[in-house]
Motif scaffolding. Structure first.
Motif, PDB file in Angstrom:
ATOM      1  N   ASN A 241      -6.902 -32.587-133.348  1.00  0.00           N
ATOM      2  CA  ASN A 241      -5.516 -32.910-133.025  1.00  0.00           C
ATOM      3  C   ASN A 241      -4.720 -31.618-133.153  1.00  0.00           C
ATOM      4  OD1 ASN A 241      -3.062 -34.050-132.585  1.00  0.00           O
ATOM      5  ND2 ASN A 241      -3.112 -35.410-134.349  1.00  0.00           N
ATOM      6  N   VAL A 242      -4.212 -31.094-132.023  1.00  0.00           N
ATOM      7  CA  VAL A 242      -3.605 -29.769-131.992  1.00  0.00           C
ATOM      8  C   VAL A 242      -2.287 -29.815-131.223  1.00  0.00           C
ATOM      9  CG1 VAL A 242      -3.926 -27.383-131.230  1.00  0.00           C
ATOM     10  CG2 VAL A 242      -5.888 -28.701-131.989  1.00  0.00           C
ATOM     11  N   ALA A 243      -1.325 -28.995-131.667  1.00  0.00           N
ATOM     12  CA  ALA A 243      -0.059 -28.838-130.941  1.00  0.00           C
ATOM     13  C   ALA A 243       0.358 -27.378-131.004  1.00  0.00           C
ATOM     14  CB  ALA A 243       1.020 -29.717-131.559  1.00  0.00           C
ATOM     15  N   MET A 244       0.988 -26.913-129.939  1.00  0.00           N
ATOM     16  CA  MET A 244       1.525 -25.551-129.926  1.00  0.00           C
ATOM     17  C   MET A 244       2.825 -25.529-129.149  1.00  0.00           C
ATOM     18  SD  MET A 244      -1.161 -23.830-127.332  1.00  0.00           S
ATOM     19  CE  MET A 244      -2.197 -25.180-126.842  1.00  0.00           C
ATOM     20  N   PRO A 245       3.782 -24.699-129.560  1.00  0.00           N
ATOM     21  CA  PRO A 245       5.062 -24.639-128.869  1.00  0.00           C
ATOM     22  C   PRO A 245       4.927 -24.037-127.476  1.00  0.00           C
ATOM     23  CG  PRO A 245       5.154 -23.537-131.019  1.00  0.00           C
ATOM     24  CD  PRO A 245       3.732 -23.824-130.730  1.00  0.00           C
ATOM     25  N   VAL A 246       5.520 -24.696-126.482  1.00  0.00           N
ATOM     26  CA  VAL A 246       5.525 -24.154-125.120  1.00  0.00           C
ATOM     27  C   VAL A 246       6.136 -22.756-125.115  1.00  0.00           C
ATOM     28  CG1 VAL A 246       6.459 -24.443-122.782  1.00  0.00           C
ATOM     29  CG2 VAL A 246       5.636 -26.438-124.053  1.00  0.00           C
ATOM     30  N   MET A 247       7.213 -22.589-125.886  1.00  0.00           N
ATOM     31  CA  MET A 247       7.933 -21.315-125.857  1.00  0.00           C
ATOM     32  C   MET A 247       7.223 -20.193-126.616  1.00  0.00           C
ATOM     33  SD  MET A 247      11.854 -22.668-125.839  1.00  0.00           S
ATOM     34  CE  MET A 247      12.555 -21.178-125.146  1.00  0.00           C
ATOM     35  N   SER A 248       6.013 -20.489-127.156  1.00  0.00           N
ATOM     36  CA  SER A 248       5.222 -19.418-127.776  1.00  0.00           C
ATOM     37  C   SER A 248       4.433 -18.639-126.732  1.00  0.00           C
ATOM     38  CB  SER A 248       4.258 -20.002-128.816  1.00  0.00           C
ATOM     39  OG  SER A 248       3.166 -20.660-128.185  1.00  0.00           O
ATOM     40  N   MET A 249       4.513 -19.063-125.453  1.00  0.00           N
ATOM     41  CA  MET A 249       3.768 -18.375-124.403  1.00  0.00           C
ATOM     42  C   MET A 249       4.143 -16.895-124.349  1.00  0.00           C
ATOM     43  SD  MET A 249       3.827 -18.888-120.262  1.00  0.00           S
ATOM     44  CE  MET A 249       3.380 -20.607-120.289  1.00  0.00           C
ATOM     45  N   PHE A 250       3.111 -16.072-124.220  1.00  0.00           N
ATOM     46  CA  PHE A 250       3.294 -14.626-124.097  1.00  0.00           C
ATOM     47  C   PHE A 250       2.481 -14.154-122.903  1.00  0.00           C
ATOM     48  CE2 PHE A 250       1.678 -10.336-124.953  1.00  0.00           C
ATOM     49  CZ  PHE A 250       2.872  -9.642-125.046  1.00  0.00           C
ATOM     50  N   THR A 251       3.132 -13.424-121.981  1.00  0.00           N
ATOM     51  CA  THR A 251       2.412 -12.913-120.806  1.00  0.00           C
ATOM     52  C   THR A 251       2.467 -11.396-120.713  1.00  0.00           C
ATOM     53  OG1 THR A 251       4.322 -12.963-119.308  1.00  0.00           O
ATOM     54  CG2 THR A 251       3.038 -15.013-119.521  1.00  0.00           C
ATOM     55  N   GLY A 252       3.222 -10.760-121.585  1.00  0.00           N
ATOM     56  CA  GLY A 252       3.351  -9.306-121.523  1.00  0.00           C
ATOM     57  C   GLY A 252       4.510  -8.846-120.664  1.00  0.00           C
ATOM     58  N   TRP A 253       5.237  -9.789-120.055  1.00  0.00           N
ATOM     59  CA  TRP A 253       6.387  -9.416-119.233  1.00  0.00           C
ATOM     60  C   TRP A 253       7.466 -10.482-119.425  1.00  0.00           C
ATOM     61  CZ3 TRP A 253       7.421 -10.120-113.418  1.00  0.00           C
ATOM     62  CH2 TRP A 253       8.437  -9.237-112.997  1.00  0.00           C
ATOM     63  N   GLU A 254       8.569 -10.105-120.037  1.00  0.00           N
ATOM     64  CA  GLU A 254       9.614 -11.071-120.404  1.00  0.00           C
ATOM     65  C   GLU A 254      10.159 -11.835-119.201  1.00  0.00           C
ATOM     66  OE1 GLU A 254      12.689  -9.373-122.817  1.00  0.00           O
ATOM     67  OE2 GLU A 254      11.261  -8.660-124.329  1.00  0.00           O
ATOM     68  N   LYS A 255      10.288 -11.179-118.048  1.00  0.00           N
ATOM     69  CA  LYS A 255      10.823 -11.878-116.861  1.00  0.00           C
ATOM     70  C   LYS A 255       9.868 -12.994-116.415  1.00  0.00           C
ATOM     71  CE  LYS A 255      13.716  -8.197-114.985  1.00  0.00           C
ATOM     72  NZ  LYS A 255      13.986  -7.311-113.840  1.00  0.00           N
ATOM     73  N   ARG A 256       8.558 -12.756-116.512  1.00  0.00           N
ATOM     74  CA  ARG A 256       7.594 -13.802-116.144  1.00  0.00           C
ATOM     75  C   ARG A 256       7.693 -14.962-117.129  1.00  0.00           C
ATOM     76  NH1 ARG A 256       2.912 -11.240-116.558  1.00  0.00           N
ATOM     77  NH2 ARG A 256       2.992 -10.493-114.418  1.00  0.00           N
ATOM     78  N   GLU A 257       7.787 -14.651-118.409  1.00  0.00           N
ATOM     79  CA  GLU A 257       7.908 -15.705-119.421  1.00  0.00           C
ATOM     80  C   GLU A 257       9.168 -16.533-119.189  1.00  0.00           C
ATOM     81  OE1 GLU A 257       7.672 -13.422-123.025  1.00  0.00           O
ATOM     82  OE2 GLU A 257       5.708 -12.655-122.432  1.00  0.00           O
ATOM     83  N   ALA A 258      10.280 -15.874-118.893  1.00  0.00           N
ATOM     84  CA  ALA A 258      11.533 -16.585-118.619  1.00  0.00           C
ATOM     85  C   ALA A 258      11.384 -17.475-117.386  1.00  0.00           C
ATOM     86  CB  ALA A 258      12.675 -15.591-118.439  1.00  0.00           C
TER      87      ALA A 258
END
Length: 191
Positions: free
Chosen positions: A69-86
């Motif tokens: 049973n696992v959960a993780m915050p969507v907003m923890s996503m990291f792609t290396g480029w802030e504009k892509r994450e936004a």
């Protein structure tokens, strides 16, 4: 006769206790979900999620009796480029707000080898729940972690998701609908 019944009951209860799954809490500092997808045929783009919460109920005697049973915050996503994450957090994709989670709850485990299994479960992402199968390997089980001296587990798993299944299909099929997912998890017995 009473002593035979007592012995049988004791044997059954000892077996039940021995076979019960043990709870391991996820180690957020050493657990990640890495994903890759094809970008217009030019490149493979990578990102990851972190900040896990959850637990594994692991039955060493009968791994099919285990659960996750696992959960993780969507907003923890990291792609290396802030504009892509936004962009991924925008209404074109997740429309994410603080507190939105991606969750996985196992519904069945098929043991396929000495240290391998297929874990089926409900993945909820972007408000949509789909059944997915994780091709899983038990990397290591230790009675004592070398640094904290507690029982510890390590798992790796892979799966392929379709973005369109979760209404995240913007620009598909030009940007690949298929997303390859690689999971690395560590979990330890609570202190």
């Amino acid at each position: 006769m009473k002593s035979m019944l007592f012995a049988a009951a004791l044997a059954l209860s000892a077996t039940a206790v021995h076979a019960a799954p043990e709870t391991y809490e996820l180690d957020p500092g050493h657990s990640q979900v890495v994903f890759t997808y094809n970008h217009l045929g030019f490149s493979t783009t990578t990102g990851m999620f972190s900040g896990f919460e959850g637990e594994i109920a692991f039955d060493a005697e009968d791994p099919a009796n285990s659960s996750v049973n696992v959960a993780m915050p969507v907003m923890s996503m990291f792609t290396g480029w802030e504009k892509r994450e936004a962009h991924f957090m925008s209404e074109e994709f997740f429309g994410a707000t603080e507190g939105d989670m991606v969750t996985f709850t196992s519904t069945g485990i098929e043991v396929t080898g000495e240290n391998t299994a297929l874990i089926t479960g409900d993945l909820t992402m972007n408000g949509i729940t789909k059944s997915v199968v994780l091709d899983t390997v038990l990397n290591q089980k230790a009675d004592a972690h070398p640094m904290n001296n507690r029982p510890w587990l390590g798992f790796s798993a892979t799966t392929t998701l379709l973005r369109t299944d979760f209404e995240l299909g913007k620009f598909a099929p030009y940007v690949s609908d298929e997303v390859e997912v690689m999971i690395s998890i560590e979990a330890g017995k609570p202190e």
